[in-house]
Design a protein around this motif. Structure first.
Motif, PDB file in Angstrom:
ATOM      1  N   ASN A 259       0.809  -1.232   0.000  1.00  0.00           N
ATOM      2  CA  ASN A 259       0.000   0.000   0.000  1.00  0.00           C
ATOM      3  C   ASN A 259       0.836   1.273   0.000  1.00  0.00           C
ATOM      4  N   PHE A 260       2.144   1.134  -0.248  1.00  0.00           N
ATOM      5  CA  PHE A 260       2.995   2.293  -0.469  1.00  0.00           C
ATOM      6  C   PHE A 260       3.481   2.243  -1.920  1.00  0.00           C
ATOM      7  N   GLU A 262       2.326   5.933  -0.492  1.00  0.00           N
ATOM      8  CA  GLU A 262       1.101   6.618  -0.099  1.00  0.00           C
ATOM      9  C   GLU A 262       1.008   7.880  -0.954  1.00  0.00           C
ATOM     10  N   LEU A 286      -6.212   6.616   5.207  1.00  0.00           N
ATOM     11  CA  LEU A 286      -5.682   6.589   3.841  1.00  0.00           C
ATOM     12  C   LEU A 286      -5.509   5.137   3.411  1.00  0.00           C
ATOM     13  N   LYS A 287      -5.033   4.913   2.197  1.00  0.00           N
ATOM     14  CA  LYS A 287      -4.906   3.531   1.708  1.00  0.00           C
ATOM     15  C   LYS A 287      -3.865   2.738   2.488  1.00  0.00           C
ATOM     16  N   SER A 288      -2.869   3.420   3.071  1.00  0.00           N
ATOM     17  CA  SER A 288      -1.815   2.719   3.819  1.00  0.00           C
ATOM     18  C   SER A 288      -2.180   2.535   5.290  1.00  0.00           C
ATOM     19  N   TRP A 291      -3.680   8.152   9.444  1.00  0.00           N
ATOM     20  CA  TRP A 291      -2.679   9.210   9.594  1.00  0.00           C
ATOM     21  C   TRP A 291      -3.309  10.396  10.333  1.00  0.00           C
TER      22      TRP A 291
END
Length: 428
Positions: A259-260, A262, A286-288, A291
């Protein structure tokens, strides 16, 4: 008259002594029993050459520093590779001792090898001396300093014959295709340092490090060698770089975490459009992972926010603050970090600012700088790489320093953009 005769006799006697010394010096010259590697290599023109003293200027030995490591099993059975400097020219060559065990000879050993009955030839592309007997090896000393030439992959590719069988270093070379989790050194992997040329990192299945995880990017030391699967000529042969041991890899970067990078493309900018949102504690998924965007929002203004041209969003961090603005991971990555890369720039025509990358290994309780402060953000996005060696669980954040209101040129604290944040695993 007697004085004149005495002077004549003195001159004659002196000339006689001088002539005698000259004859003695000439007669005392001794042919060296050792020939340089470069001279031997120059004898090969496509046909096998019997290495007899009459074509070796009377010599019957070759000498050099061992650069191969038989114990690592990434050389052919019975192969020893040496290099030496002769007449200010470094050259190397492979020595074929058949099936002899050579584990006792290690890199840095200074050796002499008897050439009686030996032949200079090419075998599957690589130039070597065959017909050697292990009993003809003499170890002169150990622990000698070994020359390693640092070159670009394109230089090695273009002048491979010059570097064949010597030690070279290629800095910051990526593996192509990009490794994925589970990939190992075994086999042939294309090296790409951005300069061109087709050089393959080659690791035999027998090598003691063959099953180790393959880095995404690293500096590699190795021995260049040709390989031709169907013929003995080096014409059309693959150009390989063979590491001696796992220690020949440095500054290794593992593959990027899942997932990076980001890219901050989701959620849409409206989900975090206010710089301070206490109701959510400024946390965004987030997708990763989760945050914290404190005094930070999603930036989506084209030509002003400095995001990846292929995307639509980045992070925009507030200006003129006296407190830090943060882009901070709320989760740990389990396998440490070998490298972090990201892109940054100044929003619109804003002045620069000062920020630093920080990491935490105690769940975010304390933070440590991962490198020097960066203060050169500009209207064109830049990329930065932080080379690290962090082991164990870790999380990161961007800390934009609270320097107060901008007062150009004395205080610079403008809007800062961050994008393409990538963390790479640590393979150590």
């Amino acid at each position: 008259m007697k004085r004149i005769k005495y002077q004549i006799w003195t001159v004659v006697l002196g000339l006689g002594i001088l002539a005698g010394c000259e004859k003695e010096n000439t007669a005392s010259g001794v042919i060296s029993p050792i020939v340089g590697v470069d001279f031997i290599r120059s004898l090969y023109n496509g046909d096998d050459v019997a290495l007899k003293p009459e074509i070796l200027m009377g010599a019957n030995q070759v000498a050099g520093i061992v650069i191969s490591d038989a114990a690592s099993l990434n050389v052919e059975p019975g192969e020893l590779v040496i290099q030496n400097v002769s007449k200010n020219k470094l050259a190397g060559i492979s020595l074929d001792f058949g099936s002899a065990a050579l584990d006792t000879y290690v890199p840095g050993d200074s050796v002499k090898i008897e050439l009686s009955g030996a032949t200079l030839t090419r075998k599957n592309g690589r130039l070597l001396i065959s017909g050697l007997n292990v009993s003809g090896i003499t170890r002169v000393s150990a622990g000698k300093e070994t020359v390693i030439r640092t070159i670009a992959a394109s230089e090695l590719f273009s002048n491979f014959l010059t570097y064949e069988s010597t030690l070279v270093r290629i800095n910051n070379a990526g593996i192509m295709p990009v490794p994925v989790a589970g990939d190992t050194f075994e086999g042939e992997r294309l090296l790409d340092d951005g300069t061109g040329g087709s050089i393959y990192l080659s690791t035999q299945a027998t090598a003691v490090f063959a099953k180790e995880s393959l880095p995404m990017n690293a500096t590699f030391v190795g021995i260049p060698t040709y390989h031709n699967a169907s013929k003995n000529t080096n014409i059309g042969a693959k150009q390989l770089l063979k590491m001696r041991a796992e220690a020949d890899v440095s500054n290794a970067s593992g593959t990027a975490y899942a997932n990076f990078p980001e890219d901050f493309e989701t959620p849409l900018a409206a989900a975090k459009s206010a710089y301070d949102m206490p109701a959510t504690d400024n946390n965004v998924t987030l997708k990763s992972g989760s945050w914290k965007l404190y005094q930070s929002v999603f930036g989506a203004v084209r030509n002003s926010d400095r995001f990846d041209p292929s995307g639509n969003q980045c992070i925009r961090m507030q200006k003129n603050l006296s407190v830090p603005a943060l882009l901070q991971m709320n989760f740990d990555l389990p396998d440490g970090a070998s490298k972090v890369t990201l892109a940054y720039g100044s929003y619109g025509t804003e002045p620069s600012s000062t920020w630093r990358l920080e990491y935490s290994q105690d769940g975010g309780a304390t933070w440590t700088a991962a490198g020097s402060d960066i203060a050169d953000a500009a209207a064109v996005a830049k990329s930065v790489t932080f080379n690290l060696n962090i082991k164990g669980a870790v999380r990161f954040r961007v800390n934009k320093l609270g320097l107060g209101v901008s007062n150009v040129p004395f205080v610079l604290n403008g809007l800062l953009n961050i994008d393409s944040f990538t963390v790479y695993q640590n393979l150590d």
